[in-house]
Design a protein around this motif. Sequence first.
Motif, PDB file in Angstrom:
ATOM      1  N   TRP A   1     -37.444 -14.043 -29.024  1.00  0.00           N
ATOM      2  CA  TRP A   1     -37.391 -14.483 -27.632  1.00  0.00           C
ATOM      3  C   TRP A   1     -38.723 -15.090 -27.206  1.00  0.00           C
ATOM      4  O   TRP A   1     -38.763 -16.145 -26.545  1.00  0.00           O
ATOM      5  CB  TRP A   1     -37.037 -13.308 -26.723  1.00  0.00           C
ATOM      6  CG  TRP A   1     -36.849 -13.713 -25.296  1.00  0.00           C
ATOM      7  CD1 TRP A   1     -35.735 -14.247 -24.711  1.00  0.00           C
ATOM      8  CD2 TRP A   1     -37.843 -13.636 -24.255  1.00  0.00           C
ATOM      9  NE1 TRP A   1     -35.961 -14.515 -23.382  1.00  0.00           N
ATOM     10  CE2 TRP A   1     -37.240 -14.140 -23.069  1.00  0.00           C
ATOM     11  CE3 TRP A   1     -39.158 -13.192 -24.206  1.00  0.00           C
ATOM     12  CZ2 TRP A   1     -37.924 -14.197 -21.868  1.00  0.00           C
ATOM     13  CZ3 TRP A   1     -39.846 -13.253 -22.999  1.00  0.00           C
ATOM     14  CH2 TRP A   1     -39.221 -13.758 -21.848  1.00  0.00           C
ATOM     15  N   LEU A   2     -39.838 -14.442 -27.580  1.00  0.00           N
ATOM     16  CA  LEU A   2     -41.153 -14.961 -27.213  1.00  0.00           C
ATOM     17  C   LEU A   2     -41.418 -16.313 -27.873  1.00  0.00           C
ATOM     18  O   LEU A   2     -41.980 -17.221 -27.256  1.00  0.00           O
ATOM     19  CB  LEU A   2     -42.243 -13.961 -27.611  1.00  0.00           C
ATOM     20  CG  LEU A   2     -42.312 -12.670 -26.784  1.00  0.00           C
ATOM     21  CD1 LEU A   2     -43.284 -11.680 -27.410  1.00  0.00           C
ATOM     22  CD2 LEU A   2     -42.730 -12.977 -25.342  1.00  0.00           C
TER      23      LEU A   2
ATOM     24  N   TYR B   1     -30.120 -21.329 -36.682  1.00  0.00           N
ATOM     25  CA  TYR B   1     -30.357 -20.259 -35.715  1.00  0.00           C
ATOM     26  C   TYR B   1     -31.692 -20.476 -35.015  1.00  0.00           C
ATOM     27  O   TYR B   1     -32.668 -20.916 -35.635  1.00  0.00           O
ATOM     28  CB  TYR B   1     -30.393 -18.897 -36.408  1.00  0.00           C
ATOM     29  CG  TYR B   1     -29.042 -18.290 -36.715  1.00  0.00           C
ATOM     30  CD1 TYR B   1     -28.747 -16.986 -36.344  1.00  0.00           C
ATOM     31  CD2 TYR B   1     -28.059 -19.012 -37.377  1.00  0.00           C
ATOM     32  CE1 TYR B   1     -27.523 -16.411 -36.630  1.00  0.00           C
ATOM     33  CE2 TYR B   1     -26.831 -18.461 -37.664  1.00  0.00           C
ATOM     34  CZ  TYR B   1     -26.561 -17.164 -37.287  1.00  0.00           C
ATOM     35  OH  TYR B   1     -25.348 -16.603 -37.572  1.00  0.00           O
ATOM     36  N   THR B   2     -31.761 -20.126 -33.739  1.00  0.00           N
ATOM     37  CA  THR B   2     -33.054 -20.045 -33.071  1.00  0.00           C
ATOM     38  C   THR B   2     -33.726 -18.732 -33.487  1.00  0.00           C
ATOM     39  O   THR B   2     -33.087 -17.849 -34.082  1.00  0.00           O
ATOM     40  CB  THR B   2     -32.890 -20.054 -31.549  1.00  0.00           C
ATOM     41  OG1 THR B   2     -32.164 -18.874 -31.147  1.00  0.00           O
ATOM     42  CG2 THR B   2     -32.146 -21.300 -31.085  1.00  0.00           C
ATOM     43  N   ALA B   3     -35.010 -18.596 -33.159  1.00  0.00           N
ATOM     44  CA  ALA B   3     -35.713 -17.358 -33.489  1.00  0.00           C
ATOM     45  C   ALA B   3     -35.079 -16.168 -32.773  1.00  0.00           C
ATOM     46  O   ALA B   3     -34.965 -15.070 -33.334  1.00  0.00           O
ATOM     47  CB  ALA B   3     -37.193 -17.477 -33.112  1.00  0.00           C
ATOM     48  N   THR B   4     -34.635 -16.381 -31.527  1.00  0.00           N
ATOM     49  CA  THR B   4     -33.985 -15.294 -30.780  1.00  0.00           C
ATOM     50  C   THR B   4     -32.686 -14.877 -31.459  1.00  0.00           C
ATOM     51  O   THR B   4     -32.404 -13.678 -31.615  1.00  0.00           O
ATOM     52  CB  THR B   4     -33.693 -15.734 -29.335  1.00  0.00           C
ATOM     53  OG1 THR B   4     -34.912 -16.159 -28.717  1.00  0.00           O
ATOM     54  CG2 THR B   4     -33.088 -14.593 -28.535  1.00  0.00           C
ATOM     55  N   GLU B   5     -31.877 -15.847 -31.857  1.00  0.00           N
ATOM     56  CA  GLU B   5     -30.604 -15.532 -32.523  1.00  0.00           C
ATOM     57  C   GLU B   5     -30.834 -14.825 -33.854  1.00  0.00           C
ATOM     58  O   GLU B   5     -30.098 -13.891 -34.201  1.00  0.00           O
ATOM     59  CB  GLU B   5     -29.807 -16.819 -32.728  1.00  0.00           C
ATOM     60  CG  GLU B   5     -29.289 -17.434 -31.432  1.00  0.00           C
ATOM     61  CD  GLU B   5     -28.775 -18.852 -31.622  1.00  0.00           C
ATOM     62  OE1 GLU B   5     -28.025 -19.332 -30.752  1.00  0.00           O
ATOM     63  OE2 GLU B   5     -29.134 -19.496 -32.635  1.00  0.00           O
ATOM     64  N   ALA B   6     -31.861 -15.251 -34.594  1.00  0.00           N
ATOM     65  CA  ALA B   6     -32.184 -14.580 -35.857  1.00  0.00           C
ATOM     66  C   ALA B   6     -32.609 -13.140 -35.603  1.00  0.00           C
ATOM     67  O   ALA B   6     -32.247 -12.229 -36.358  1.00  0.00           O
ATOM     68  CB  ALA B   6     -33.289 -15.345 -36.580  1.00  0.00           C
ATOM     69  N   GLY B   7     -33.382 -12.927 -34.538  1.00  0.00           N
ATOM     70  CA  GLY B   7     -33.785 -11.567 -34.197  1.00  0.00           C
ATOM     71  C   GLY B   7     -32.610 -10.692 -33.819  1.00  0.00           C
ATOM     72  O   GLY B   7     -32.517  -9.532 -34.237  1.00  0.00           O
TER      73      GLY B   7
ATOM     74  N   GLY C   1     -38.535  -5.346 -32.379  1.00  0.00           N
ATOM     75  CA  GLY C   1     -39.434  -6.327 -32.972  1.00  0.00           C
ATOM     76  C   GLY C   1     -38.812  -7.692 -33.196  1.00  0.00           C
ATOM     77  O   GLY C   1     -39.310  -8.710 -32.666  1.00  0.00           O
ATOM     78  N   PRO C   2     -37.710  -7.796 -33.970  1.00  0.00           N
ATOM     79  CA  PRO C   2     -37.121  -9.116 -34.220  1.00  0.00           C
ATOM     80  C   PRO C   2     -36.612  -9.808 -32.961  1.00  0.00           C
ATOM     81  O   PRO C   2     -36.758 -11.023 -32.807  1.00  0.00           O
ATOM     82  CB  PRO C   2     -35.962  -8.804 -35.184  1.00  0.00           C
ATOM     83  CG  PRO C   2     -36.313  -7.491 -35.807  1.00  0.00           C
ATOM     84  CD  PRO C   2     -37.046  -6.736 -34.747  1.00  0.00           C
ATOM     85  N   ILE C   3     -36.012  -9.028 -32.047  1.00  0.00           N
ATOM     86  CA  ILE C   3     -35.475  -9.627 -30.819  1.00  0.00           C
ATOM     87  C   ILE C   3     -36.615 -10.149 -29.952  1.00  0.00           C
ATOM     88  O   ILE C   3     -36.588 -11.288 -29.467  1.00  0.00           O
ATOM     89  CB  ILE C   3     -34.642  -8.593 -30.038  1.00  0.00           C
ATOM     90  CG1 ILE C   3     -33.443  -8.129 -30.875  1.00  0.00           C
ATOM     91  CG2 ILE C   3     -34.159  -9.180 -28.720  1.00  0.00           C
ATOM     92  CD1 ILE C   3     -32.666  -6.995 -30.250  1.00  0.00           C
TER      93      ILE C   3
END
Length: 513
Positions: free
Chosen positions: A159-160, A300-306, A153-155
Motif C-alpha cells: 500500500w505504501l 499485480y500492484t504491490a498492494t495486490e501482491a501484499g 508487512g506485505p499489505i
Amino acid sequence: MSHPPLEGRSRALVTLALSLATFMQVLDTTIANVAIPTIAGDLGASTSQGTWVITSFGVANAISVPITGWLAKRVGEVRLFLLATIGFVISSWLCGLAPSLELLILFRVLQGLLAGPMIPLSQSLLLQSYPPDKRAIAMALWTMTIIVAPIFGPILGGWLSDNWHWSWIFYINIPIGAAAAALVWRELRHRETTILQLPIDKVGLILLVLGVGCLQMMLDRGKELDWFHSGEIVLYGIIALLALSYLVVWELTDQHPVIDLSLFRDRNFSVGVISVSVGFMLYFGAIVLMPLLMQTQMGYTATEAGLATAPIGILPVLLSPIIGKNAHRLDMRWVVTFSFLMFAACFYWRYSTFNPAMDFASVAWPQFVQGFAIAGFFMPLTTITLSNMKPQQLASASSLSNFMRTLAGSIGASLTTWQWEHREGLHHTQLTEHVSLYDSATRDTLAAMQQAGLSAEQAAAVIAGDISRQGLFLGANEVFWLATVLFLLLTGLVWLSRPPKAAAGVVVVDAGH
C-alpha cells in the motif's frame, strides 16, 4: 544484579514497548519484499539487484546475533537495547533517504547489524519484568506480535509503495521505534543488568564477517557476472572458503568462541538447526519469489501482491497458542513432520497450478493453507533444538540456531532468484526453437496479429514477451517442485532426533518471520 518483577502500569508499559520494538523489527523483514520491483525501478536497478535490499539486511542481522550475549554483558542489556533501537530508527531514516541502490544497501547492512540484538534482548528484558508464574503469559503476548507482523508487512509495504513512496516502508519505523525506546528508557533505565568485562573472540569475529560477507557477495553478484567465469566471483569464493574453513578450526579450539560449534555434538541440536535452516531457506526464498512473479509477470500492484501473500499469517495466529499450551503433551517430531508435509503439499499445489492466467484466489489459497505449516515449524523445531541444552548453554545455542536460520534465509533468497532466472533462460531457448518463419503455426500467428493492427516488429515483440513469461513461470514451478522434494526429505531427517524433553524454566520462542 537481580531486580524484582515490575507491577501494574510499569509492567504493562514495558510489555507494550518491547512488543512494539519486536513488531517493528519483524515487520521490517517482510515489508520490503513486495516493494522490491518498485525500489529497483525507482533506483535504476534490475529486479535481481533489488533483492540485495533483502539479503544485505539478513546477512548483517545474522552476523550480529552471535555477539549479542557478549555485548549485553559488556554494555548492559537495557543500554544495548536502547542503542540498538535508536540506531535502528536512524538507519531506517537513512534507508528512506537513500538516493541510490548502493547507499540503500549500505544503510540496510547498518540496519541489519543493529537489529540483531533487538529480539533476544526484548525477550530477556520482558521475562525479567514478570514473576515466574506469569512469564508464560508474557511470552504469549510477545509471540503474538511476531506472528501478526508478517500479516501486516506485505499489505502495508504494498500500500505504501503504490500510494505514497517506497521510502515510507522505512520511515514507518521512526515513530514506532521512538515510542518503544522512550518507554523502555522511562521504565527500565534504573534496572540495568550486571556489566562484566568479558574477552571477545576477535579472530573468530573477523573470520565470521569475512566468510559470511564474501559468501553472500558471491551469491548476489554471481548471477550478473556469470559465476566463476568472473575473477571477482572467484576471489569472493576463495576468501569465503578459506575464512569459513579456518573459522571452524579456530572456534573448536578457542576458549571463548563467538560461535560455539561444540553444540553440534548434540544430536537434537544438529537435527533441529539443519531442519530449521533448510526449511527457512526454502520458505524465505518463496516469500521473495512470489511478489516478484506477481508484479513482474501477472500485472499485480504491490498492494495486490501484499494482499495475496498475507493470508499465510492467519492460521499461525490461531494455532500457535494452542500448540504452545499443549507442548508438554505433544511429541514435537510429529508436529514438525505435519508441518513439513504441509509445506510440501503447498509447494506442490503451486507447482501444479501456477500459470499466467491464474486468478487472485488461486494465489492466495496456497498461502492460507501454508499457515498450518508455519504454526508447526518455528516453535516445535526450537523445542527440539534446545531440548538437551544445559541452562548455561541456552544463550549460545539459541544464538547459533538463529544465526544459521537467518543466514540460510538470505542464501535462500539469492539462490531462489538465481535459479528462477537461470531456468527461464534455458526454457526461453527451448521454446524459441519452435518459433520460426518456416513453421506454419508461427506464420499464422504473426499474420493474425498483423491483421489485428500490429506491425511485424510489434507482433514479434509480443511473441518474445509471451515466451519470456512462460519461461519464468516454468522456472518458478521448478523451484516449487524442488522445494516439495526437499521438504519431503526433511520429514525423514527430523526423526533422527530423540523425543524432546522440555527443560524446566525454558521458554522456547523463536522469531519465525
